[in-house]
Structure formats: C-alpha cells, structure tokens
Write an enzyme that holds these catalytic residues in place. Structure first.
Site, PDB file in Angstrom:
ATOM      1  N   ASN A  62      94.399  40.609  64.370  1.00  0.00           N
ATOM      2  CA  ASN A  62      93.749  39.673  63.837  1.00  0.00           C
ATOM      3  C   ASN A  62      92.450  39.344  64.619  1.00  0.00           C
ATOM      4  OD1 ASN A  62      95.107  38.220  61.521  1.00  0.00           O
ATOM      5  ND2 ASN A  62      96.711  38.003  62.998  1.00  0.00           N
ATOM      6  N   ASP A 107      94.686  33.748  64.810  1.00  0.00           N
ATOM      7  CA  ASP A 107      94.858  34.533  63.501  1.00  0.00           C
ATOM      8  C   ASP A 107      93.446  34.734  63.224  1.00  0.00           C
ATOM      9  OD1 ASP A 107      95.783  35.593  60.939  1.00  0.00           O
ATOM     10  OD2 ASP A 107      97.391  34.170  61.023  1.00  0.00           O
ATOM     11  N   GLU A 115      95.266  35.008  52.796  1.00  0.00           N
ATOM     12  CA  GLU A 115      94.577  35.662  53.873  1.00  0.00           C
ATOM     13  C   GLU A 115      93.298  36.285  53.461  1.00  0.00           C
ATOM     14  OE1 GLU A 115      94.168  36.576  56.814  1.00  0.00           O
ATOM     15  OE2 GLU A 115      95.848  36.430  57.917  1.00  0.00           O
TER      16      GLU A 115
END
Length: 294
Positions: free
Chosen positions: A143, A195, A14
C-alpha cells in the site's frame, strides 16, 4: 472533516485517480470488480462491471485504460471493455494478487501486490512500462504508493507492519535505492493501519488509516500535521482532484463490517471528499515505453 461525496455501498473501494485530461475521477471496487468514473462538474457517475476482482485502473495515453485484475494486466477500451491481456500476474493469483497502483511522471505503472490470505510475506512491488520488473519482496499487503514532487522518492508501505518507507527513485531508469523509514504509524499512536496515500505539492503525505476512521496528514519529515475523521471506519486510499487539485477524495470499504457497525456508519463504502488548502500533484497516464518515441 471529510463528508460523503457520493453515496455507495462498495465492498472494497480503492485506487482513486484523477485524470486531468478528462477532468474525471476514477476508482475501483476491488471485490465488486467495478471501475467507477465521476465527472464532478455535473456529478455524472458511470460504473463498468467485470468478471473478476479489479485492483486499479489508470487511463492510457493511447486511449482506454490499463487495468490490474486478479488475472493480470489488461488493456480496456474507452467504454471499459477488456481488449487485450497484456501480462499475467505478476504473481500466481492463488498466492498474491495486485492491490495498489500508481503511475510515475514517465507513465510507468508501479504495482504492489498482497498475499491472498493477508497473512504471509509472499507479495512484492513491481513496475510495468511494457516490461514487468520486481523491486521489493517479502511484503504482506502492499500500500501507500506515492511519489514526491521532485520525483526523488517513492513511498511504499506494508500495511500490517505499520511502517511507511521511502525509497530513492531513479525516475529515468525506473530503479529504487535503499529505503529509509518515513513513519511508524504505531509509534505515532495513529488509529488503524496505513493504507493508500497521496502527496501534495508541498511534499506532504496524506494516508488513509484502515480501521481507524481517519486520514492522516504527515509533513515531508513524517510528522503529524493533522488527523481528519470521516464517518466510515475503513478508509482505503486518497487522491487530489478537481481542476485546482484541491479536493481530497477518499474511498472506503464495507467488507467485514457487522450490521451494528453499518447501522452506526451508514455511509461506509461511499466516496468521501473535502477541500484542502494545498493542491495535490497531477495524476499521470500510463505510457508503454516500448512504443514511446526515442
């Protein structure tokens, strides 16, 4: 098509961030508690490991890094060692913890949290510039944080809703206005759920579709320009990097994938990339406003 750039087995890759000062790419493996750094010129790759999950880390203009751990915000030194615990939370980690981050042009860190069970709307959106402020509540999984080239809009999504919003942003005051719906990815029939994201210099929004195995390129009105596949089902976040900001980097995750899926997608959990025509926006370092010159 996005191709593997660096073969990894990240559980939850991430938070990719390009630092133009260092000419380095940084990202994390949240569940692995790892901070990664890559020099694309020579492919030198470093990993710093910690004793707890790490959601996001960004270089600090005064040296080292500001890092969002499950226990809160910490300052790290240049070698990735924890130095100072700056602030708790911003929420009780038994309920919600940090998930997504983005620094604005003033060096203010925007932090989105997620519900610990990913099922209840206990999470929120905060900013931190030496002081922490809450801006949005009632979120399940934060997100999609990104800011438009003119600093007028902050983009943000709550992944389970499939909605991407944009908020009027007062960059000087660090405040948000009333949001408007930018895109409904379910209505657009896009695979997966929205996302992490980034914006290019044309104001176009590029978003990783978790569970969909694609990155979607939307124009500044939320219309689909292109859908770019990668051989990994769970892309998590994108950023633009390299000296010309024309390489799109994408992190992804292996968490929850069955062995048969991993056999089909052996590069799941790796770092992917591709070259793009329009450059992205430069990344910003964290700046503690309490110590800024007046």
């Amino acid at each position: 098509m996005l191709e593997p750039h660096l073969t990894l087995t990240m559980a939850l890759g991430e938070g990719p961030h390009w630092d133009g000062h260092q000419q380095r790419l940084h990202w994390v493996d949240i569940l692995g508690g790892e901070l990664h750094q890559l020099d694309p010129d020579n492919n030198q790759h470093q990993v710093w490991r910690f004793d707890e999950p790490l959601a996001y880390a960004v270089p600090d203009e005064n040296g080292g890094y500001l890092a969002a751990f499950r226990s809160g915000l910490w300052h790290l030194d240049d070698q990735g060692n924890k130095q100072h615990h700056l602030v708790e939370g911003p929420q009780d980690p038994a309920v919600s913890w940090c998930n997504d981050g983005h620094c604005d042009a003033h060096g203010r860190l925007w932090i989105g949290t997620k519900n610990a069970e990913e099922q209840h709307p206990t999470a929120a959106l905060f900013s931190h510039d030496g002081q922490t402020r809450q801006h949005v509540d009632g979120v399940t999984i934060s997100n999609g944080l990104a800011i438009s080239p003119d600093n007028r809009w902050l983009y943000f999504s709550d992944t389970p809703t499939h909605h991407i919003y944009r908020y009027p942003l007062d960059i000087e005051q660090g405040t948000l206005g009333t949001p408007e719906l930018f895109a409904d990815t379910r209505a657009l029939a896009l695979p997966g759920s929205p996302d992490g994201a980034a914006i290019d210099e044309a104001g176009h929004y590029w978003v990783a579709m978790y569970g969909g195995g694609v990155v979607v390129h939307l124009d500044d009105r939320g219309n689909v320009v292109e859908t770019v596949p990668l051989l990994a089902p769970n892309p998590t976040k994108v950023t633009f990097g390299d000296s010309d900001l024309r390489t799109l980097y994408v992190t992804c995750a292996r968490q929850g994938l069955e062995q048969s899926t991993l056999d089909q997608y052996p590069d799941a959990g790796s770092l992917f990339s591709m070259r793009v025509e329009t450059p992205g926006l430069p990344g910003h370092r964290y700046r503690d406003m309490r110590h800024a010159a007046t």
